[in-house]
Design a protein around this motif. Structure first.
Motif, PDB file in Angstrom:
ATOM      1  N   GLU A  35      37.454  71.320  -2.480  1.00  0.00           N
ATOM      2  CA  GLU A  35      39.511  71.422  -2.037  1.00  0.00           C
ATOM      3  C   GLU A  35      39.727  70.209  -2.980  1.00  0.00           C
ATOM      4  OE1 GLU A  35      41.064  72.843   0.403  1.00  0.00           O
ATOM      5  OE2 GLU A  35      39.266  73.667   1.589  1.00  0.00           O
ATOM      6  N   VAL A  70      21.863  73.801  -4.424  1.00  0.00           N
ATOM      7  CA  VAL A  70      23.505  73.496  -3.244  1.00  0.00           C
ATOM      8  C   VAL A  70      23.937  74.023  -2.189  1.00  0.00           C
ATOM      9  CG1 VAL A  70      25.279  73.037  -4.441  1.00  0.00           C
ATOM     10  CG2 VAL A  70      24.519  73.245  -5.675  1.00  0.00           C
ATOM     11  N   SER A  76      35.355  72.202   2.053  1.00  0.00           N
ATOM     12  CA  SER A  76      36.136  71.184   2.388  1.00  0.00           C
ATOM     13  C   SER A  76      36.102  69.930   1.346  1.00  0.00           C
ATOM     14  CB  SER A  76      36.527  71.002   3.395  1.00  0.00           C
ATOM     15  OG  SER A  76      35.351  70.238   4.350  1.00  0.00           O
ATOM     16  N   LEU A  78      35.467  66.462  -0.129  1.00  0.00           N
ATOM     17  CA  LEU A  78      36.923  66.370  -1.422  1.00  0.00           C
ATOM     18  C   LEU A  78      36.322  65.523  -3.559  1.00  0.00           C
ATOM     19  CD1 LEU A  78      38.833  64.898   0.844  1.00  0.00           C
ATOM     20  CD2 LEU A  78      39.136  66.979  -0.429  1.00  0.00           C
ATOM     21  N   PRO A 113      23.844  75.051  11.545  1.00  0.00           N
ATOM     22  CA  PRO A 113      24.534  73.769  10.365  1.00  0.00           C
ATOM     23  C   PRO A 113      26.170  75.138  10.228  1.00  0.00           C
ATOM     24  CG  PRO A 113      22.490  75.310   9.385  1.00  0.00           C
ATOM     25  CD  PRO A 113      22.366  75.414  10.879  1.00  0.00           C
ATOM     26  N   ALA A 139      35.354  71.683   9.283  1.00  0.00           N
ATOM     27  CA  ALA A 139      33.965  71.512   8.726  1.00  0.00           C
ATOM     28  C   ALA A 139      33.001  72.351   9.398  1.00  0.00           C
ATOM     29  CB  ALA A 139      34.230  70.334   7.929  1.00  0.00           C
ATOM     30  N   THR A 140      31.856  72.656   8.259  1.00  0.00           N
ATOM     31  CA  THR A 140      30.501  72.692   9.530  1.00  0.00           C
ATOM     32  C   THR A 140      30.572  71.820   9.714  1.00  0.00           C
ATOM     33  OG1 THR A 140      29.752  72.598   7.655  1.00  0.00           O
ATOM     34  CG2 THR A 140      30.493  75.410   7.695  1.00  0.00           C
ATOM     35  N   MET A 144      29.697  68.539   7.632  1.00  0.00           N
ATOM     36  CA  MET A 144      29.903  67.276   7.800  1.00  0.00           C
ATOM     37  C   MET A 144      28.107  66.194   8.274  1.00  0.00           C
ATOM     38  SD  MET A 144      32.526  68.659  11.280  1.00  0.00           S
ATOM     39  CE  MET A 144      32.212  66.653  11.776  1.00  0.00           C
ATOM     40  N   SER A 150      33.532  61.785   9.104  1.00  0.00           N
ATOM     41  CA  SER A 150      34.184  60.938  10.465  1.00  0.00           C
ATOM     42  C   SER A 150      36.172  61.069  10.208  1.00  0.00           C
ATOM     43  CB  SER A 150      33.548  59.322  10.239  1.00  0.00           C
ATOM     44  OG  SER A 150      34.456  58.701   9.295  1.00  0.00           O
ATOM     45  N   GLU A 200      24.099  64.620   1.508  1.00  0.00           N
ATOM     46  CA  GLU A 200      24.610  65.535   0.509  1.00  0.00           C
ATOM     47  C   GLU A 200      24.179  66.524   0.346  1.00  0.00           C
ATOM     48  OE1 GLU A 200      27.674  63.332  -1.920  1.00  0.00           O
ATOM     49  OE2 GLU A 200      27.989  61.819  -0.589  1.00  0.00           O
ATOM     50  N   ILE A 206      19.729  70.756   5.853  1.00  0.00           N
ATOM     51  CA  ILE A 206      19.606  70.750   7.528  1.00  0.00           C
ATOM     52  C   ILE A 206      19.765  72.217   7.936  1.00  0.00           C
ATOM     53  CG2 ILE A 206      21.358  69.830   8.939  1.00  0.00           C
ATOM     54  CD1 ILE A 206      22.310  67.648   7.409  1.00  0.00           C
ATOM     55  N   TYR A 326      47.149  69.480   3.787  1.00  0.00           N
ATOM     56  CA  TYR A 326      47.089  70.830   3.370  1.00  0.00           C
ATOM     57  C   TYR A 326      48.901  70.487   3.272  1.00  0.00           C
ATOM     58  CZ  TYR A 326      42.496  72.001   4.841  1.00  0.00           C
ATOM     59  OH  TYR A 326      41.506  72.580   4.701  1.00  0.00           O
ATOM     60  N   ASN A 452      20.663  69.966  -4.670  1.00  0.00           N
ATOM     61  CA  ASN A 452      21.996  69.655  -4.943  1.00  0.00           C
ATOM     62  C   ASN A 452      21.700  68.632  -5.968  1.00  0.00           C
ATOM     63  OD1 ASN A 452      24.447  69.797  -5.181  1.00  0.00           O
ATOM     64  ND2 ASN A 452      25.146  68.747  -3.697  1.00  0.00           N
TER      65      ASN A 452
HETATM   66  C1  LIG Z   1      42.424  68.545   4.497  1.00  0.00           C
HETATM   67  C2  LIG Z   1      41.546  68.016   3.952  1.00  0.00           C
HETATM   68  C3  LIG Z   1      41.148  66.724   5.511  1.00  0.00           C
HETATM   69  C4  LIG Z   1      39.559  66.094   5.352  1.00  0.00           C
HETATM   70  N1  LIG Z   1      39.924  64.814   6.121  1.00  0.00           N
HETATM   71  C5  LIG Z   1      38.410  64.171   6.365  1.00  0.00           C
HETATM   72  C6  LIG Z   1      38.605  63.579   7.466  1.00  0.00           C
HETATM   73  O1  LIG Z   1      39.055  63.097   8.297  1.00  0.00           O
HETATM   74  N2  LIG Z   1      36.905  63.121   7.332  1.00  0.00           N
HETATM   75  C7  LIG Z   1      36.384  63.635   6.749  1.00  0.00           C
HETATM   76  O2  LIG Z   1      34.944  62.776   6.527  1.00  0.00           O
HETATM   77  N3  LIG Z   1      36.126  64.233   5.706  1.00  0.00           N
HETATM   78  C8  LIG Z   1      37.773  64.876   5.379  1.00  0.00           C
HETATM   79  N4  LIG Z   1      37.387  65.689   4.715  1.00  0.00           N
HETATM   80  C9  LIG Z   1      36.574  66.276   3.483  1.00  0.00           C
HETATM   81  C10 LIG Z   1      35.497  66.788   4.400  1.00  0.00           C
HETATM   82  O3  LIG Z   1      35.914  67.808   5.269  1.00  0.00           O
HETATM   83  C11 LIG Z   1      34.191  66.599   4.819  1.00  0.00           C
HETATM   84  O4  LIG Z   1      33.831  65.999   4.196  1.00  0.00           O
HETATM   85  C12 LIG Z   1      33.624  67.490   5.640  1.00  0.00           C
HETATM   86  O5  LIG Z   1      32.441  66.953   6.260  1.00  0.00           O
HETATM   87  C13 LIG Z   1      32.800  68.362   4.985  1.00  0.00           C
HETATM   88  O6  LIG Z   1      32.138  69.909   5.354  1.00  0.00           O
HETATM   89  P1  LIG Z   1      31.379  70.844   4.454  1.00  0.00           P
HETATM   90  O7  LIG Z   1      31.247  71.851   6.313  1.00  0.00           O
HETATM   91  O8  LIG Z   1      32.720  71.630   4.324  1.00  0.00           O
HETATM   92  O9  LIG Z   1      30.608  71.017   3.694  1.00  0.00           O
HETATM   93  P2  LIG Z   1      30.535  71.584   2.561  1.00  0.00           P
HETATM   94  O10 LIG Z   1      32.068  70.360   1.047  1.00  0.00           O
HETATM   95  O11 LIG Z   1      30.863  72.715   1.855  1.00  0.00           O
HETATM   96  O12 LIG Z   1      29.786  70.586   1.581  1.00  0.00           O
HETATM   97  C14 LIG Z   1      30.046  69.254   1.290  1.00  0.00           C
HETATM   98  C15 LIG Z   1      28.313  68.283   1.094  1.00  0.00           C
HETATM   99  O13 LIG Z   1      27.096  68.616   1.841  1.00  0.00           O
HETATM  100  C16 LIG Z   1      26.488  69.130   1.721  1.00  0.00           C
HETATM  101  N5  LIG Z   1      26.276  70.351   3.295  1.00  0.00           N
HETATM  102  C17 LIG Z   1      26.423  71.213   3.348  1.00  0.00           C
HETATM  103  N6  LIG Z   1      26.041  72.047   4.815  1.00  0.00           N
HETATM  104  C18 LIG Z   1      24.811  71.498   4.473  1.00  0.00           C
HETATM  105  C19 LIG Z   1      23.836  71.480   5.650  1.00  0.00           C
HETATM  106  N7  LIG Z   1      23.124  72.551   5.870  1.00  0.00           N
HETATM  107  N8  LIG Z   1      22.318  71.237   5.043  1.00  0.00           N
HETATM  108  C20 LIG Z   1      22.309  70.392   3.818  1.00  0.00           C
HETATM  109  N9  LIG Z   1      23.436  69.703   3.437  1.00  0.00           N
HETATM  110  C21 LIG Z   1      24.531  70.790   3.803  1.00  0.00           C
HETATM  111  C22 LIG Z   1      26.833  69.757   0.484  1.00  0.00           C
HETATM  112  O14 LIG Z   1      25.800  70.128  -0.412  1.00  0.00           O
HETATM  113  C23 LIG Z   1      27.466  68.846  -0.120  1.00  0.00           C
HETATM  114  O15 LIG Z   1      27.031  67.975  -0.408  1.00  0.00           O
HETATM  115  C24 LIG Z   1      39.026  66.441   4.137  1.00  0.00           C
HETATM  116  C25 LIG Z   1      38.786  67.681   3.935  1.00  0.00           C
HETATM  117  C26 LIG Z   1      39.555  68.093   3.401  1.00  0.00           C
HETATM  118  C27 LIG Z   1      40.273  69.187   2.030  1.00  0.00           C
END
Ligand SMILES: Cc1cc2nc3c(=O)[nH]c(=O)nc-3n(C[C@H](O)[C@H](O)[C@H](O)COP(=O)(O)OP(=O)(O)OC[C@H]3O[C@@H](n4cnc5c(N)ncnc54)[C@H](O)[C@@H]3O)c2cc1C
Length: 460
Positions: A35, A70, A76, A78, A113, A139-140, A144, A150, A200, A206, A326, A452
């Motif tokens: 994102e 990956v 989501s 950043l 996950p 997010a998932t 997370m 957090s 990451e 996971i 957003y 990754n």
């Molecule tokens: C609008 C907006 C607001 C946000 N606010 C916050 C906030 O308040 N706090 C915060 O902490 N973050 C925030 N974020 C960032 C983001 O949402 C977090 O980093 C979130 O934890 C990512 O989750 P995801 O499911 O989208 O993971 P992804 O973006 O798909 O993946 C993130 C990382 O995790 C790894 N990963 C994913 N799934 C697994 C798995 N099953 N096993 C091993 N590794 C895995 C990926 O390889 C990657 O390195 C925000 C993002 C946006 C767009």
């Protein structure tokens, strides 16, 4: 890659049903970006496992052919975390989306996950429980945990690392391990939960999480407090925390960001530096805390404070806060989001935010300041014109300036978003020789460097 795409896909189709392996261009593109402003790059193939066994089989193939993998939750993040700059296989966990067990008497839940935080909370509500970590995006839980995310409630309940009791992880060679247990405490062995949370996707995939959950508080009170300056608002937060008032959420939104909130969420909140606050507890105790809090904010020039006890109004308030990023994205069409993420000791926070505002002004950048200020964590949201190299350069210069300010005061370059590719250049300064320990851990767990690759650590 030591194999052709055709060989790889044939191998993957031998262990997965055909509809779970795809090279469809639209799906590849959906998995080429996050994102943020980081440039996209396509994976060669996307797979959608449904079981741990399937993930293990995928990893065995990837390890055999030395193909990058990956893991992908919601995309989501950043800092370019999920962008497959080395191609290879993207493992999308969206089909592993079941809440497997709710142990209400233990305040624990076991999930796959791909379950999202809002999906889990919907399920938990039936039991009078909730899961506390709430990043802005839906997010998932796998993503997370992998980023040690957090959110607004971390000031009371902590971030992901504080919630994880156990993870099932598939390692680079396909071995399946558990990193913890169900006990509230343990002195047994190395703290593998702590290692895998925040890794990451660079150490393993996971495939299951056991997480702490909490009882929905008996009484919840939310408030919006407006201040003449960001500095007054931040100093009020520091005083509230120093007074030991048990606050569950305290979020700063500056005047620029309040405008975006009103435009996007159709609210009519005052466009002044504002604290969004929430208290959890019982009615009698909270009333005393709130009276004390009112005195403290008044001492810091608070101009007005409005309380929301009504559920719908409270939800509207937090939805508006969660939608802020957003709101910026919609408010600046054609531009890309860069979010800074430093976190400092709380006593350094007011100075850090003032420094960030001065740096914004001197570089002539427009940006909004928001933050989980109770944790000492704040973000500056910048909307970048990717066609203007000067704009990108100034934004990067700004990011670096505030990271250096934070590191020099015992802080970190990323409080919650993680390293990905964006924060890699600060790792040596932040960790010194500890970075070599991280490199050794990576080499031991992933000798072929397939998980990754080039995220967090640069491959040598
Ligand atoms: C609008 C907006 C607001 C946000 N606010 C916050 C906030 O308040 N706090 C915060 O902490 N973050 C925030 N974020 C960032 C983001 O949402 C977090 O980093 C979130 O934890 C990512 O989750 P995801 O499911 O989208 O993971 P992804 O973006 O798909 O993946 C993130 C990382 O995790 C790894 N990963 C994913 N799934 C697994 C798995 N099953 N096993 C091993 N590794 C895995 C990926 O390889 C990657 O390195 C925000 C993002 C946006 C767009």
């Amino acid at each position: 890659m030591n194999t052709t795409i055709e060989e790889l896909i044939t191998a993957l189709r031998n262990v997965l049903p055909e509809n779970q392996v795809t090279i469809n261009q639209t799906i590849l593109e959906q998995h080429s970006r996050d994102e943020s402003y980081h440039p996209p790059s396509l994976p060669d193939v996307v797979v959608f496992p449904t079981t741990t066994k399937e993930v293990s089989n995928i990893m065995k193939i990837a390890n055999k052919y030395k193909v990058p993998v990956v893991p992908f939750g919601r995309g989501s993040s950043l800092e370019g975390h999920v962008i497959p700059y080395n191609g290879g296989i993207t493992i999308d966990f969206s089909l592993m989306n079941k809440v497997l067990e709710i142990r209400e008497n233990d305040f624990l839940v076991r999930v796959q996950p791909g379950v999202t935080r809002s999906q889990l909370n919907k399920e938990l509500k039936k039991y009078g429980l909730f899961f506390s970590v709430d990043p802005g995006a839906d997010a998932t839980l796998g993503g997370m945990a992998a980023t040690n995310a957090s959110g607004t409630t971390s000031v009371k309940y902590g971030g992901m690392r504080d919630q994880v009791r156990d993870l099932e992880v598939v390692l680079a060679d396909g071995t399946v391990i558990h990193t913890g247990n169900l006990a509230a405490k343990s002195s047994s062995g190395y703290h593998l939960n702590g290692l895998f949370v925040g890794s990451e996707g660079t150490l393993g995939c996971i495939t299951e999480l056991t997480l702490r959950v909490y009882g929905i508080p008996e009484y919840i009170l939310a408030a919006r407090a407006s201040f003449p300056s960001v500095n007054d608002a931040v100093k009020a937060v520091v005083s509230i925390l120093q007074a030991g008032i048990p606050i569950a959420r305290v979020e700063l939104v500056d005047e620029h960001s309040m405008k975006q909130v009103n435009m996007y969420s159709k609210t009519d909140y005052k466009e002044k530096p504002t604290l969004f606050l929430e208290f959890h507890g019982n009615e009698v105790g909270l009333k005393q805390d709130v009276e004390f809090m009112k005195e403290i904010v008044a001492n810091h020039n608070c101009e007005s404070i409005e309380f929301e006890t009504d559920n719908a109004k409270r939800n509207q308030l937090w939805e508006a806060r969660h939608n802020l990023a957003y709101a910026y994205v919609r408010g600046y069409p054609g531009r890309k989001l860069m979010v800074t993420d430093v976190c400092l000791p709380i006593s350094e926070l007011a100075g850090a935010i003032e420094h960030a505002r001065d740096a914004l002004n001197s570089l002539g950048l427009t940006g909004g300041i928001v933050g989980h200020v109770g944790d000492g964590n704040f973000h500056v949201l910048l909307m970048i014109d990717m066609n203007d190299p000067n704009d990108i350069k100034r934004a990067e210069e700004f990011n670096e300036t505030i990271v250096m300010y934070s590191l020099e005061r015992g802080g970190t370059c990323t409080g919650e978003h993680g390293v990905g590719v964006g924060k890699q250049k600060y790792q040596e300064k932040e960790h010194g020789k500890a970075l070599l320990v991280m490199e050794k851990i990576k080499q031991a767990l992933d000798p072929n460097m397939i998980l990754n690759p080039n995220k967090i650590l640069k491959m040598k």
